[in-house]
Design a protein around this motif. Structure first.
Motif, short mmCIF file in Angstrom:
data_model
loop_
_atom_site.label_atom_id
_atom_site.label_comp_id
_atom_site.label_asym_id
_atom_site.label_seq_id
_atom_site.Cartn_x
_atom_site.Cartn_y
_atom_site.Cartn_z
N PHE A 88 52.52 43.32 93.61
CA PHE A 88 53.05 43.50 94.75
C PHE A 88 54.46 44.24 94.66
CE2 PHE A 88 55.10 42.61 98.95
CZ PHE A 88 54.52 43.31 99.77
N LEU A 89 55.44 43.75 94.02
CA LEU A 89 56.79 43.83 94.07
C LEU A 89 56.93 45.22 93.27
CD1 LEU A 89 59.83 42.96 94.33
CD2 LEU A 89 59.61 42.05 92.15
N TYR A 90 56.24 45.52 92.17
CA TYR A 90 56.28 46.71 91.43
C TYR A 90 55.68 47.80 92.34
CZ TYR A 90 55.36 50.11 87.65
OH TYR A 90 55.29 51.16 87.10
N SER A 91 54.59 47.63 92.96
CA SER A 91 54.10 48.84 93.65
C SER A 91 55.02 49.13 94.78
CB SER A 91 52.62 48.57 94.20
OG SER A 91 53.05 47.42 95.33
N ASN A 92 55.93 48.24 95.37
CA ASN A 92 56.85 48.62 96.37
C ASN A 92 58.03 49.20 95.82
OD1 ASN A 92 55.87 47.80 99.26
ND2 ASN A 92 54.75 46.20 97.86
N LEU A 110 53.44 61.56 103.27
CA LEU A 110 54.55 60.84 103.00
C LEU A 110 54.68 59.54 103.74
CD1 LEU A 110 56.99 63.41 102.35
CD2 LEU A 110 56.24 62.17 100.37
N PRO A 111 55.53 58.57 103.55
CA PRO A 111 55.62 57.46 104.36
C PRO A 111 55.65 57.52 105.92
CG PRO A 111 56.75 56.86 102.39
CD PRO A 111 56.48 58.36 102.36
N ASP A 112 56.56 58.76 106.15
CA ASP A 112 56.66 59.08 107.62
C ASP A 112 55.72 59.79 108.17
OD1 ASP A 112 57.25 61.31 106.32
OD2 ASP A 112 59.39 61.43 107.03
N HIS A 113 54.35 60.13 107.58
CA HIS A 113 53.38 60.75 107.82
C HIS A 113 53.65 62.46 107.88
CE1 HIS A 113 51.37 57.29 108.91
NE2 HIS A 113 52.28 56.84 109.78
N SER A 114 54.80 62.59 107.24
CA SER A 114 54.92 64.21 106.83
C SER A 114 54.01 64.53 105.96
CB SER A 114 56.55 64.32 106.14
OG SER A 114 57.55 64.03 107.15
N GLN A 115 53.66 65.86 105.99
CA GLN A 115 52.20 66.32 105.31
C GLN A 115 52.88 67.07 104.14
OE1 GLN A 115 49.65 68.52 107.69
NE2 GLN A 115 50.02 67.19 109.54
N VAL A 116 52.29 67.05 102.94
CA VAL A 116 52.78 67.75 101.79
C VAL A 116 51.33 68.32 101.23
CG1 VAL A 116 53.73 67.88 99.61
CG2 VAL A 116 54.49 66.15 101.23
N VAL A 117 51.45 69.55 100.54
CA VAL A 117 50.10 69.99 99.85
C VAL A 117 50.91 70.66 98.52
CG1 VAL A 117 48.18 71.71 99.68
CG2 VAL A 117 49.19 70.86 102.01
N LYS A 127 60.33 57.43 96.35
CA LYS A 127 60.12 55.81 96.54
C LYS A 127 59.57 55.57 97.70
CE LYS A 127 63.10 54.79 92.83
NZ LYS A 127 62.78 53.65 91.81
N LYS A 128 58.60 54.74 97.67
CA LYS A 128 57.88 54.35 98.87
C LYS A 128 58.72 53.26 99.54
CE LYS A 128 53.35 52.52 100.06
NZ LYS A 128 51.85 52.12 99.68
N SER A 129 59.35 52.38 98.87
CA SER A 129 59.98 51.54 99.41
C SER A 129 61.21 51.87 99.90
CB SER A 129 60.50 50.22 98.29
OG SER A 129 61.35 50.47 97.29
N ASN A 130 61.93 51.31 101.22
CA ASN A 130 63.06 51.75 101.87
C ASN A 130 63.15 53.11 102.12
OD1 ASN A 130 65.74 50.95 102.89
ND2 ASN A 130 66.72 51.82 100.94
N TRP A 131 61.85 53.77 102.55
CA TRP A 131 61.83 55.20 102.66
C TRP A 131 62.86 55.68 103.88
CZ3 TRP A 131 60.48 59.80 100.98
CH2 TRP A 131 60.26 60.94 101.58
N ASP A 132 62.72 54.79 105.04
CA ASP A 132 63.53 55.27 105.99
C ASP A 132 64.99 55.35 105.62
OD1 ASP A 132 61.45 55.15 107.79
OD2 ASP A 132 61.50 53.23 108.41
#
Length: 303
Positions: A88-92, A110-117, A127-132
């Motif tokens: 869990f720690l590694y994934s975050n 992306l974590p904020d729901h922005s779309q990417v192709v 980085k998924k963690s602390n994205w904001d």
């Protein structure tokens, strides 16, 4: 979970040789080894199992009694719990990578729901963690972004950085070529210590650190998302490389030397048309083998 099942069999020494060899090749094996070394140092508290058993029998004669034995079972349970926590720690905390293979695309949020192709043979890492508080992506290849309103982040490449706020844009970074196209809103482009801003309908192409002329934007999204490849004054070698990525094929340029640049649009869904255009433009002969296409100039075909 399959991972926990494999971990339990491994710790209990119940894997077959084939299962063990496959397990050792898994990316998690190193982490499991460290966990096992750590767990081997764990010592369960000493207790008199027989005394406890007799006491339970005396006080609970009419109830079912479960005898706890084999301390290794407790070790496995502790290790599995530790593994889940580490996972869990590694994934975050670790970076997340999204990729698109040759001849394919990859769409995701992306974590904020922005779309990417992602276009073919491209990769985006973030980085998924602390994205904001750390909105940063690293791009290799080409990608189209549709950023959520009010959101901002940076797209970093080896050739330049793009900073955006609630916009739609395309970024391409391959070898010594850096391209940015703005389809909505406003983007800031930085390269070689320079900075420029693009608004809707504007684009920029940087080749070897210098800005060159680019074909104007005439669509609401990148050409490659409409099954086309767009080229602006590109070398034949780079054009062929893009064709290989889009069609997932191998093409050999044999005894060809030309400084003629290619500008134009090629389809990504009809290789015959593509090869006919390239062959006609550069006066080439085409040979097809089981593994690749060979292009060579007319005068060198007999060599």
């Amino acid at each position: 979970m399959k991972e926990n099942y494999n971990l339990g069999k491994w710790l209990a020494g119940e894997m077959t040789e084939i299962q063990l060899e496959a397990f050792k090749k898994s990316p998690e094996y190193y982490t499991y080894t460290k966990i096992k070394d750590f767990s081997s140092q764990l010592t369960p508290p000493d207790f008199d199992a027989d005394a406890i058993y007799q006491k339970v029998l005396r006080s609970k004669k009419n109830k079912t009694v479960f005898l706890l034995q084999n301390n290794w079972v407790w070790k496995i349970a502790a290790v599995i719990t530790l593994f889940i926590g580490i996972g869990f720690l590694y994934s975050n905390l670790s970076s997340v990578s999204q990729m698109a293979e040759a001849g394919k695309r990859n769409s995701f949020l992306l974590p904020d729901h922005s779309q990417v192709v992602l276009n073919s043979v491209s990769e985006l890492t973030y980085k998924k963690s602390n994205w904001d508080n750390n909105r940063e992506c690293k791009l290799v290849g080409e990608a189209f972004f549709k950023v959520a309103k009010g959101k901002t982040f940076d797209i970093k490449t080896t050739l330049g950085t793009v900073t955006v706020v609630g916009t739609q844009f395309n970024v391409k970074s391959r070898k010594n070529r850096f391209e940015v196209e703005c389809y909505e809103g406003k983007v800031k482009v930085q390269f070689d210590g320079k900075k420029t801003f693009l608004t809707k309908g504007q684009n920029i192409v940087i080749q070897n650190g210098n800005q060159i002329d680019a074909l104007p934007l005439n669509q609401s999204q990148p050409n490659w998302m409409n099954h086309e490849m767009k080229f602006s004054s590109e070398n034949l070698v780079d054009v062929i490389a893009e064709i290989e990525r889009q069609y997932n094929i191998a093409i050999e340029l044999k005894t060809i030397s030309t400084d003629q640049k290619f500008t134009g649009i090629l389809p990504t869904d009809n290789i015959d048309i593509v090869m006919k255009i390239i062959s006609t433009t550069y006066h080439l002969e085409q040979t097809k083998t089981a593994k690749k296409l060979i292009l060579q100039s007319n005068e060198n075909k007999s060599l």
